[in-house]
Design a protein around this motif. Structure first.
Motif, PDB file in Angstrom:
ATOM      1  N   ALA A 158     -35.038  35.392 -14.253  1.00  0.00           N
ATOM      2  CA  ALA A 158     -33.671  35.729 -14.289  1.00  0.00           C
ATOM      3  C   ALA A 158     -32.762  35.173 -13.231  1.00  0.00           C
ATOM      4  O   ALA A 158     -31.803  34.802 -13.541  1.00  0.00           O
ATOM      5  CB  ALA A 158     -33.525  37.240 -14.207  1.00  0.00           C
ATOM      6  N   MET A 159     -33.218  34.747 -11.943  1.00  0.00           N
ATOM      7  CA  MET A 159     -32.436  34.369 -11.072  1.00  0.00           C
ATOM      8  C   MET A 159     -32.394  32.691 -11.592  1.00  0.00           C
ATOM      9  O   MET A 159     -31.319  32.102 -11.281  1.00  0.00           O
ATOM     10  CB  MET A 159     -33.215  34.257  -9.713  1.00  0.00           C
ATOM     11  N   GLY A 160     -33.398  32.160 -12.030  1.00  0.00           N
ATOM     12  CA  GLY A 160     -33.165  30.636 -12.595  1.00  0.00           C
ATOM     13  C   GLY A 160     -31.948  30.517 -13.609  1.00  0.00           C
ATOM     14  O   GLY A 160     -31.270  29.777 -13.916  1.00  0.00           O
ATOM     15  N   VAL A 161     -32.018  31.714 -14.662  1.00  0.00           N
ATOM     16  CA  VAL A 161     -30.966  31.791 -15.520  1.00  0.00           C
ATOM     17  C   VAL A 161     -29.721  31.775 -14.864  1.00  0.00           C
ATOM     18  O   VAL A 161     -28.671  31.129 -15.288  1.00  0.00           O
ATOM     19  CB  VAL A 161     -31.344  32.884 -16.536  1.00  0.00           C
ATOM     20  N   ALA A 162     -29.562  32.820 -13.785  1.00  0.00           N
ATOM     21  CA  ALA A 162     -28.219  32.649 -13.134  1.00  0.00           C
ATOM     22  C   ALA A 162     -27.781  31.563 -12.496  1.00  0.00           C
ATOM     23  O   ALA A 162     -26.578  31.216 -12.715  1.00  0.00           O
ATOM     24  CB  ALA A 162     -28.513  33.932 -12.107  1.00  0.00           C
ATOM     25  N   ASP A 163     -28.664  30.731 -11.994  1.00  0.00           N
ATOM     26  CA  ASP A 163     -28.416  29.407 -11.586  1.00  0.00           C
ATOM     27  C   ASP A 163     -27.812  28.350 -12.445  1.00  0.00           C
ATOM     28  O   ASP A 163     -26.924  27.750 -12.424  1.00  0.00           O
ATOM     29  CB  ASP A 163     -29.893  28.680 -10.819  1.00  0.00           C
ATOM     30  N   VAL A 164     -28.558  28.537 -13.740  1.00  0.00           N
ATOM     31  CA  VAL A 164     -28.053  27.557 -14.830  1.00  0.00           C
ATOM     32  C   VAL A 164     -26.772  27.796 -15.305  1.00  0.00           C
ATOM     33  O   VAL A 164     -25.991  27.019 -15.423  1.00  0.00           O
ATOM     34  CB  VAL A 164     -29.221  27.617 -15.902  1.00  0.00           C
ATOM     35  N   LEU A 165     -26.573  29.303 -15.787  1.00  0.00           N
ATOM     36  CA  LEU A 165     -25.300  29.677 -15.897  1.00  0.00           C
ATOM     37  C   LEU A 165     -24.345  29.606 -15.100  1.00  0.00           C
ATOM     38  O   LEU A 165     -23.203  28.907 -15.140  1.00  0.00           O
ATOM     39  CB  LEU A 165     -25.360  31.041 -16.465  1.00  0.00           C
ATOM     40  N   ASN A 166     -24.504  29.836 -13.782  1.00  0.00           N
ATOM     41  CA  ASN A 166     -23.523  29.234 -12.589  1.00  0.00           C
ATOM     42  C   ASN A 166     -23.013  27.822 -12.813  1.00  0.00           C
ATOM     43  O   ASN A 166     -21.845  27.649 -12.885  1.00  0.00           O
ATOM     44  CB  ASN A 166     -24.193  29.658 -11.494  1.00  0.00           C
ATOM     45  N   HIS A 167     -23.887  27.089 -12.796  1.00  0.00           N
ATOM     46  CA  HIS A 167     -23.913  25.648 -12.975  1.00  0.00           C
ATOM     47  C   HIS A 167     -23.010  25.244 -14.178  1.00  0.00           C
ATOM     48  O   HIS A 167     -22.073  24.386 -14.145  1.00  0.00           O
ATOM     49  CB  HIS A 167     -25.205  24.804 -12.920  1.00  0.00           C
ATOM     50  N   MET A 168     -23.375  25.807 -15.153  1.00  0.00           N
ATOM     51  CA  MET A 168     -22.523  25.547 -16.511  1.00  0.00           C
ATOM     52  C   MET A 168     -21.061  26.169 -16.199  1.00  0.00           C
ATOM     53  O   MET A 168     -20.212  25.088 -16.997  1.00  0.00           O
ATOM     54  CB  MET A 168     -23.254  26.195 -17.794  1.00  0.00           C
ATOM     55  N   VAL A 169     -20.894  27.069 -15.756  1.00  0.00           N
ATOM     56  CA  VAL A 169     -19.521  27.680 -15.397  1.00  0.00           C
ATOM     57  C   VAL A 169     -18.743  26.746 -14.493  1.00  0.00           C
ATOM     58  O   VAL A 169     -17.625  26.371 -14.584  1.00  0.00           O
ATOM     59  CB  VAL A 169     -19.443  29.211 -14.968  1.00  0.00           C
TER      60      VAL A 169
ATOM     61  N   LYS B 183     -27.242  39.810  -9.677  1.00  0.00           N
ATOM     62  CA  LYS B 183     -27.509  39.531  -8.289  1.00  0.00           C
ATOM     63  C   LYS B 183     -27.288  38.054  -7.829  1.00  0.00           C
ATOM     64  O   LYS B 183     -26.950  37.740  -6.625  1.00  0.00           O
ATOM     65  CB  LYS B 183     -28.763  39.831  -7.754  1.00  0.00           C
ATOM     66  N   GLY B 184     -27.315  37.193  -8.860  1.00  0.00           N
ATOM     67  CA  GLY B 184     -27.203  35.869  -8.722  1.00  0.00           C
ATOM     68  C   GLY B 184     -26.148  35.030  -9.231  1.00  0.00           C
ATOM     69  O   GLY B 184     -25.880  34.072  -8.927  1.00  0.00           O
ATOM     70  N   TRP B 185     -24.922  36.009  -9.879  1.00  0.00           N
ATOM     71  CA  TRP B 185     -23.759  35.303 -10.427  1.00  0.00           C
ATOM     72  C   TRP B 185     -22.895  34.719  -9.019  1.00  0.00           C
ATOM     73  O   TRP B 185     -22.785  35.320  -7.995  1.00  0.00           O
ATOM     74  CB  TRP B 185     -23.013  36.354 -10.753  1.00  0.00           C
ATOM     75  N   HIS B 186     -22.357  33.699  -9.202  1.00  0.00           N
ATOM     76  CA  HIS B 186     -21.401  33.054  -8.579  1.00  0.00           C
ATOM     77  C   HIS B 186     -20.055  33.654  -8.767  1.00  0.00           C
ATOM     78  O   HIS B 186     -19.844  34.059  -9.794  1.00  0.00           O
ATOM     79  CB  HIS B 186     -21.305  31.581  -8.934  1.00  0.00           C
ATOM     80  N   LYS B 187     -18.906  33.846  -7.989  1.00  0.00           N
ATOM     81  CA  LYS B 187     -17.842  34.386  -7.963  1.00  0.00           C
ATOM     82  C   LYS B 187     -17.310  33.980  -9.353  1.00  0.00           C
ATOM     83  O   LYS B 187     -16.352  34.548 -10.050  1.00  0.00           O
ATOM     84  CB  LYS B 187     -16.897  34.639  -6.799  1.00  0.00           C
ATOM     85  N   GLU B 188     -17.093  32.627  -9.788  1.00  0.00           N
ATOM     86  CA  GLU B 188     -16.563  32.021 -10.802  1.00  0.00           C
ATOM     87  C   GLU B 188     -17.279  32.502 -12.017  1.00  0.00           C
ATOM     88  O   GLU B 188     -16.670  32.776 -13.142  1.00  0.00           O
ATOM     89  CB  GLU B 188     -16.439  30.489 -10.789  1.00  0.00           C
ATOM     90  N   THR B 189     -18.535  32.620 -11.792  1.00  0.00           N
ATOM     91  CA  THR B 189     -19.112  33.196 -13.125  1.00  0.00           C
ATOM     92  C   THR B 189     -18.849  34.662 -13.700  1.00  0.00           C
ATOM     93  O   THR B 189     -18.576  34.968 -14.554  1.00  0.00           O
ATOM     94  CB  THR B 189     -20.812  33.084 -13.047  1.00  0.00           C
ATOM     95  N   GLU B 190     -18.872  35.449 -12.439  1.00  0.00           N
ATOM     96  CA  GLU B 190     -18.571  36.940 -12.535  1.00  0.00           C
ATOM     97  C   GLU B 190     -16.895  36.942 -13.143  1.00  0.00           C
ATOM     98  O   GLU B 190     -16.541  37.413 -14.057  1.00  0.00           O
ATOM     99  CB  GLU B 190     -18.318  37.609 -11.199  1.00  0.00           C
ATOM    100  N   ALA B 191     -16.051  35.817 -12.862  1.00  0.00           N
ATOM    101  CA  ALA B 191     -14.677  35.817 -13.309  1.00  0.00           C
ATOM    102  C   ALA B 191     -14.799  35.524 -14.859  1.00  0.00           C
ATOM    103  O   ALA B 191     -13.604  35.590 -15.439  1.00  0.00           O
ATOM    104  CB  ALA B 191     -13.825  34.812 -12.688  1.00  0.00           C
ATOM    105  N   SER B 192     -15.696  34.645 -14.975  1.00  0.00           N
ATOM    106  CA  SER B 192     -15.718  33.950 -16.450  1.00  0.00           C
ATOM    107  C   SER B 192     -16.171  34.974 -17.726  1.00  0.00           C
ATOM    108  O   SER B 192     -16.123  34.850 -18.558  1.00  0.00           O
ATOM    109  CB  SER B 192     -16.573  32.827 -16.657  1.00  0.00           C
ATOM    110  N   LEU B 193     -16.870  36.078 -16.932  1.00  0.00           N
ATOM    111  CA  LEU B 193     -17.492  37.115 -18.044  1.00  0.00           C
ATOM    112  C   LEU B 193     -16.608  37.845 -18.593  1.00  0.00           C
ATOM    113  O   LEU B 193     -15.410  38.571 -18.437  1.00  0.00           O
ATOM    114  CB  LEU B 193     -18.220  38.147 -17.215  1.00  0.00           C
TER     115      LEU B 193
END
Length: 132
Positions: free
Chosen positions: A66-77, A99-109
């Protein structure tokens, strides 16, 4: 739920990530996207070994995934490959992802659905989104 055109949908469980893009304008039409490589992490969130008090190896592996997925999605955002994101994940996995979302990822949700739909058909996933 109304899913914007161009929004990406990440369907995640403790072992699998499937990505889609909504190509529909008035209805949900999911198009499969290539699944990025997920780097396995030995444990979950930084500073913690796992979400359980006495984690077994499977729990640690799922949390690490799950943390690896968060890293990948953060990078894509952050690289502007994803502008709008809907995450569908098993409840425990969704907790780890948050727990692993970057603030930009949170904003894109544009939404989250706490449901395990990994392994379901595209039509079943689209129906779950419409009913959310």
């Amino acid at each position: 739920m109304i899913l914007p055109n161009g929004a990406h949908v990440a369907v995640v469980d403790g072992e699998k990530l499937v990505l889609f893009e909504n190509i529909g304008h008035t209805d949900i039409q999911l198009k499969a996207k290539p699944t990025p490589e997920i780097e396995d992490r030995v444990a979950g969130a930084p500073g913690r070994n796992s979400s359980a008090a006495n984690p077994d190896n499977d729990t640690q592996a799922e949390d690490g995934f799950a943390m690896g997925v968060a890293d990948v999605l953060n990078h894509m955002v952050l690289t502007h490959r994803i502008e709008k994101l809907l995450v569908i994940a098993a409840p425990k996995t969704l907790g780890q992802l948050r727990k692993g979302w970057h603030k930009e990822t949170e904003a894109s949700l544009v939404g989250e659905i706490a449901k395990d739909l990994a392994g379901h058909t595209t039509d079943q996933i689209a129906t779950a989104i419409q009913n959310a």
